[in-house]
Enzyme design. Structure first.
Site, PDB file in Angstrom:
ATOM      1  N   ASP A   1      37.149  42.246  38.568  1.00  0.00           N
ATOM      2  CA  ASP A   1      38.055  41.314  39.296  1.00  0.00           C
ATOM      3  C   ASP A   1      39.199  42.128  39.866  1.00  0.00           C
ATOM      4  OD1 ASP A   1      39.231  38.883  40.482  1.00  0.00           O
ATOM      5  OD2 ASP A   1      40.823  39.010  38.580  1.00  0.00           O
ATOM      6  N   SER A   2      39.852  41.490  40.801  1.00  0.00           N
ATOM      7  CA  SER A   2      41.264  42.346  41.497  1.00  0.00           C
ATOM      8  C   SER A   2      42.242  42.370  40.182  1.00  0.00           C
ATOM      9  CB  SER A   2      41.642  41.708  42.668  1.00  0.00           C
ATOM     10  OG  SER A   2      42.235  40.305  42.142  1.00  0.00           O
TER      11      SER A   2
ATOM     12  N   GLU B   1      49.891  37.423  37.994  1.00  0.00           N
ATOM     13  CA  GLU B   1      50.013  39.021  38.061  1.00  0.00           C
ATOM     14  C   GLU B   1      51.300  39.184  37.363  1.00  0.00           C
ATOM     15  OE1 GLU B   1      47.663  41.606  38.043  1.00  0.00           O
ATOM     16  OE2 GLU B   1      45.989  39.874  38.389  1.00  0.00           O
TER      17      GLU B   1
ATOM     18  N   HIS C   1      41.959  33.444  38.955  1.00  0.00           N
ATOM     19  CA  HIS C   1      43.470  33.493  38.428  1.00  0.00           C
ATOM     20  C   HIS C   1      44.000  32.135  37.975  1.00  0.00           C
ATOM     21  CE1 HIS C   1      43.487  37.585  39.611  1.00  0.00           C
ATOM     22  NE2 HIS C   1      44.794  38.104  39.233  1.00  0.00           N
TER      23      HIS C   1
ATOM     24  N   CYS D   1      39.365  30.335  42.419  1.00  0.00           N
ATOM     25  CA  CYS D   1      40.077  31.575  42.330  1.00  0.00           C
ATOM     26  C   CYS D   1      40.299  31.710  40.752  1.00  0.00           C
ATOM     27  CB  CYS D   1      41.525  31.559  42.960  1.00  0.00           C
ATOM     28  SG  CYS D   1      42.389  33.244  42.532  1.00  0.00           S
TER      29      CYS D   1
ATOM     30  N   CYS E   1      35.497  37.107  40.853  1.00  0.00           N
ATOM     31  CA  CYS E   1      36.710  36.952  41.596  1.00  0.00           C
ATOM     32  C   CYS E   1      35.945  36.408  43.087  1.00  0.00           C
ATOM     33  CB  CYS E   1      37.243  38.444  42.097  1.00  0.00           C
ATOM     34  SG  CYS E   1      38.388  38.639  43.622  1.00  0.00           S
TER      35      CYS E   1
HETATM   36  N1  DGL Z   1      41.009  36.251  41.265  1.00  0.00           N
HETATM   37  C1  DGL Z   1      40.675  36.651  42.655  1.00  0.00           C
HETATM   38  C2  DGL Z   1      39.875  34.962  43.120  1.00  0.00           C
HETATM   39  O1  DGL Z   1      39.143  34.730  42.431  1.00  0.00           O
HETATM   40  C3  DGL Z   1      41.440  36.733  43.578  1.00  0.00           C
HETATM   41  C4  DGL Z   1      43.077  36.938  43.148  1.00  0.00           C
HETATM   42  C5  DGL Z   1      43.572  38.019  44.391  1.00  0.00           C
HETATM   43  O2  DGL Z   1      43.304  39.296  43.970  1.00  0.00           O
HETATM   44  O3  DGL Z   1      44.131  37.662  45.258  1.00  0.00           O
HETATM   45  O4  DGL Z   1      40.030  35.033  44.298  1.00  0.00           O
END
Ligand code: DGL
Length: 274
Positions: free
Chosen positions: A9-10, A159, A195, A193, A72
């Site tokens: 993931d990012s 984050e 996150h 997402c 992600c």
């Molecule tokens: N967790 C990521 C997603 O599912 C992206 C978060 C990001 O880096 O903007 O899209």
């Protein structure tokens, strides 16, 4: 040599997927890689998300992974297809990279009663229209009505560990209200997402009663289990040492503290350059 499952993931979001995958299949080895140094990906161009994601996948391959999950949505929306169609045949056709969008879209039909679906995601995922296209393709006869909305403030809140702050409540309510105004009939919201489940406590305060909220972890974990049942050639190669290792591109940051919180288990990560 061990052959762990790679989870990328990012940043921290993929931990919400990893946690459910490990719960479902604790017997395997796993490597988690968070590109925290370059997060967020959500507002970056297709080219940049593809470049970063490809680099991370190659790193996980170097570390022994033959199967990588892009935990992600942004990377799944903007990089997965090119990696599958262009890169894998050149690098090693036996390796696999899977995303999180398809299993989530397949699951939508189990939740909605009236076919009005809301998708909350990063700007990148929304712009890619991946959810609109996949829902139209997989559920073509059902005539689902999909409203999507980008929530650009949500990933930075996670984050920066602002999950419990008044700012989080403000921005969570703001985007949910806009989504529900766009289509008041929505009965199912996809947290598209990885996150966003980290904001779930706040999200539940503002989602109207009776609206189902879909979180991807369990869905992706079940879909991966099913994939491994159908692909015994891959399953046989995976090592079974019950080890979970964590790597982050961030230096001296708060990865361990945040990951320990999210995984509800002690996490000691290592820094890695990709
Ligand atoms: N967790 C990521 C997603 O599912 C992206 C978060 C990001 O880096 O903007 O899209």
């Amino acid at each position: 040599m061990s052959c762990p499952i790679g989870v990328f993931d990012s940043g921290y979001g993929g931990l919400t997927i990893l946690k459910d995958i490990v719960k479902e299949m604790p017997e395997y080895d796993y490597i988690y890689l968070g590109d925290n140094a370059r997060t967020p990906y959500g507002m970056r161009s297709f080219d940049v998300v593809y470049k970063y994601t490809r680099e991370a996948v190659l790193k996980l391959f170097d570390m022994g992974c033959r199967l990588v999950i892009l935990a992600c949505n942004t990377a799944s929306a903007k990089a997965l297809r090119t990696i599958q169609q262009v890169d894998l045949p050149r690098i090693d056709a036996q390796r696999r990279v899977l995303g999180v969008i398809r299993p989530s879209v397949e699951a939508v039909a189990d939740f909605t009663r009236n076919g009005h679906i809301g998708v909350l995601a990063t700007s990148g995922t929304v712009a890619s229209e991946s959810y609109l296209l996949e829902i139209a393709k997989i559920h073509s006869e059902k005539g689902f009505q999909v409203s999507q909305l980008a929530c650009p403030m949500w990933v930075p809140l996670v984050e920066n560990n602002e999950i419990d702050s008044p700012g989080a409540a403000f921005f969570v309510q703001k985007y949910i209200d806009i989504l529900m105004q766009n289509d008041p009939k929505i009965d199912t919201i996809v947290l598209a997402c990885t996150h966003y489940p980290l904001l779930r406590g706040v999200i539940d305060r503002f989602v109207p009663q009776g609206v189902a909220v879909i979180q991807q972890g369990e869905i992706v974990a079940r879909s991966l289990k099913d994939y491994l049942c159908r692909h015994s050639e891959m399953e046989r190669m995976l090592s079974r040492g019950r080890q979970v290792e964590f790597f982050t591109t961030e230096k001296g940051g708060m990865f361990d503290k945040m990951a320990t919180l999210f995984m509800q288990a002690d996490v000691v990560s290592r820094h890695i350059e990709i």
